[in-house]
Structures are given as C-alpha cells and as structure tokens.
Write an enzyme that holds these catalytic residues in place. Structure first.
Site, PDB file in Angstrom:
ATOM      1  N   ASN A  45     -12.590   1.723  12.780  1.00  0.00           N
ATOM      2  CA  ASN A  45     -13.016   1.870  11.185  1.00  0.00           C
ATOM      3  C   ASN A  45     -13.904   3.116  11.318  1.00  0.00           C
ATOM      4  OD1 ASN A  45     -14.004  -0.455  11.689  1.00  0.00           O
ATOM      5  ND2 ASN A  45     -14.345  -1.045   9.927  1.00  0.00           N
ATOM      6  N   GLU A  47     -16.489   4.204   7.749  1.00  0.00           N
ATOM      7  CA  GLU A  47     -15.881   4.502   6.304  1.00  0.00           C
ATOM      8  C   GLU A  47     -17.193   5.326   6.298  1.00  0.00           C
ATOM      9  OE1 GLU A  47     -18.323   0.438   6.538  1.00  0.00           O
ATOM     10  OE2 GLU A  47     -16.296  -0.249   5.769  1.00  0.00           O
ATOM     11  N   CYS A  56      -8.779   2.579   7.802  1.00  0.00           N
ATOM     12  CA  CYS A  56      -9.404   1.187   8.952  1.00  0.00           C
ATOM     13  C   CYS A  56      -8.791   1.877  10.021  1.00  0.00           C
ATOM     14  CB  CYS A  56      -7.931   0.709   8.384  1.00  0.00           C
ATOM     15  SG  CYS A  56      -8.210  -0.289   6.787  1.00  0.00           S
ATOM     16  N   GLU A  58      -6.555   0.424  12.700  1.00  0.00           N
ATOM     17  CA  GLU A  58      -4.774   0.314  12.298  1.00  0.00           C
ATOM     18  C   GLU A  58      -4.783   1.860  12.088  1.00  0.00           C
ATOM     19  OE1 GLU A  58      -6.761  -2.089  10.942  1.00  0.00           O
ATOM     20  OE2 GLU A  58      -5.384  -3.615  10.811  1.00  0.00           O
ATOM     21  N   CYS A  89      -4.229  -3.725   6.556  1.00  0.00           N
ATOM     22  CA  CYS A  89      -4.260  -4.325   5.100  1.00  0.00           C
ATOM     23  C   CYS A  89      -3.003  -3.526   4.743  1.00  0.00           C
ATOM     24  CB  CYS A  89      -5.489  -3.320   4.840  1.00  0.00           C
ATOM     25  SG  CYS A  89      -4.856  -1.675   4.887  1.00  0.00           S
ATOM     26  N   CYS A  92      -1.668   0.113   6.037  1.00  0.00           N
ATOM     27  CA  CYS A  92      -1.856   0.011   7.328  1.00  0.00           C
ATOM     28  C   CYS A  92      -0.601  -0.350   8.113  1.00  0.00           C
ATOM     29  CB  CYS A  92      -3.104  -0.479   7.763  1.00  0.00           C
ATOM     30  SG  CYS A  92      -4.806   0.680   7.874  1.00  0.00           S
TER      31      CYS A  92
HETATM   32  N1  THU Z   1     -10.147  -2.859   7.985  1.00  0.00           N
HETATM   33  C1  THU Z   1      -9.774  -2.715   9.197  1.00  0.00           C
HETATM   34  O1  THU Z   1     -10.611  -1.665   9.327  1.00  0.00           O
HETATM   35  N2  THU Z   1      -8.550  -3.111   9.627  1.00  0.00           N
HETATM   36  C2  THU Z   1      -8.068  -3.917   9.037  1.00  0.00           C
HETATM   37  O2  THU Z   1      -7.517  -4.927   9.146  1.00  0.00           O
HETATM   38  C3  THU Z   1      -8.648  -4.694   7.849  1.00  0.00           C
HETATM   39  C4  THU Z   1      -9.990  -4.048   6.958  1.00  0.00           C
HETATM   40  C5  THU Z   1     -12.077  -1.861   7.611  1.00  0.00           C
HETATM   41  C6  THU Z   1     -11.921  -1.487   6.330  1.00  0.00           C
HETATM   42  C7  THU Z   1     -13.613  -1.633   6.224  1.00  0.00           C
HETATM   43  O3  THU Z   1     -13.743  -0.394   7.235  1.00  0.00           O
HETATM   44  C8  THU Z   1     -13.703  -2.472   6.598  1.00  0.00           C
HETATM   45  O4  THU Z   1     -12.627  -3.055   7.513  1.00  0.00           O
HETATM   46  C9  THU Z   1     -13.404  -3.945   5.873  1.00  0.00           C
HETATM   47  O5  THU Z   1     -12.991  -4.687   5.190  1.00  0.00           O
END
Ligand code: THU
Length: 133
Positions: A45, A47, A56, A58, A89, A92
């Site tokens: 991920n 941000e 994310c 994925e 999520c 994704c």
């Molecule tokens: N996140 C993912 O990368 N994948 C998931 O399956 C769930 C959430 C990330 C998004 C964000 O950067 C952090 O986790 C918190 O939500």
C-alpha cells in the site's frame, strides 16, 4: 485450502509489506498474486497526504501484474497488520475480479501466518465482470 505456492506467496507478500508507505495509518499491507505460469507479482500500500489518493496493496499488485505483461490471477494472498482479518476492500475485490475467476482463492494472513481463505465469488457475489460487456 493451502496451495503449494502458499509459502512462496506468503514470504513475498510479507517482504513487500515492509516497503509500504503508510505514514498516516501505520497499517502496512503486502499482496502477492500468482499468475497462470506460477510467477508471483507483489505490491504494497502507498498512502498519500491527500488521503483519498492512497492505494491499497492489491491495487499496486494488479498494476504491477499488467505492467509486467500478465492478465490472469490464479491465487491472491494478502498480509495485513495486527491480529484481525485483513480482507481486500470492495474496490480491490473488483480490481481482482477483472483478472481472476470466481473460484480464485484469496488467502488472508497476518504476519504470523494464514487466517482464512475465501474464493473471490464468496467475497464479491453477483459481481459485474468482463463477461457482462
Ligand atoms: N489496505 C490495503 O492495502 N489492503 C487491504 O486489503 C485493506 C486496507 C490499506 C489501505 C490503507 O493504506 C491502510 O491499509 C489502512 O486502511
């Protein structure tokens, strides 16, 4: 059901998870996709200070899949942070849907190991996919 590729995918996802850019949530996630010819494609991920622009793990992995010339996902593995299930999520699930079958296993793990496996069809019932167009 754990495939013979599970250990390789788990290690790859756990490794790339360390590279996650998560200054805001501090919640690192690593994802590994298995292609038809058993190549592992990874992503973490990423941000952003403008929060909604965050990506994310994925989504990163799906972007890497396509940019490396692949169009098919045989298995997915996600390693999240903490003890609870880190499931992809909604957005994704749809991204994975583009390149996977409804039977594709999605392994959800934390850094200590496997927590649960669901198929994409279980996570995204009655989905809209390429065949609908
Ligand atoms: N996140 C993912 O990368 N994948 C998931 O399956 C769930 C959430 C990330 C998004 C964000 O950067 C952090 O986790 C918190 O939500």
């Amino acid at each position: 059901m754990i495939s013979k590729n599970f250990i390789k995918m788990f290690k790859a996802a756990k490794n790339v998870r360390k590279k996650a850019h998560v200054p805001y949530s501090k919640f690192k996630v690593g994802a590994a996709l298995l292609t038809e010819n058993n190549k592992i494609i990874i992503g973490c991920n990423v941000e952003n200070a403008a929060y909604p622009q965050s990506q994310c793990a994925e989504a990163s992995a799906v972007g890497n899949l396509v940019s490396q010339g692949y169009k098919s996902i045989k298995e997915v593995l996600v390693v999240g942070s903490g003890k609870l299930l880190c499931s992809p999520c909604g957005a994704c699930r749809q991204r994975i849907r583009e390149f996977a079958s409804l039977k594709t296993p999605i392994h959800m793990c934390n850094i200590n190991g496997h927590l649960k496996t669901s198929t994409l069809g279980e996570l995204l019932p009655d989905s809209f996919g390429p065949q609908n167009l």
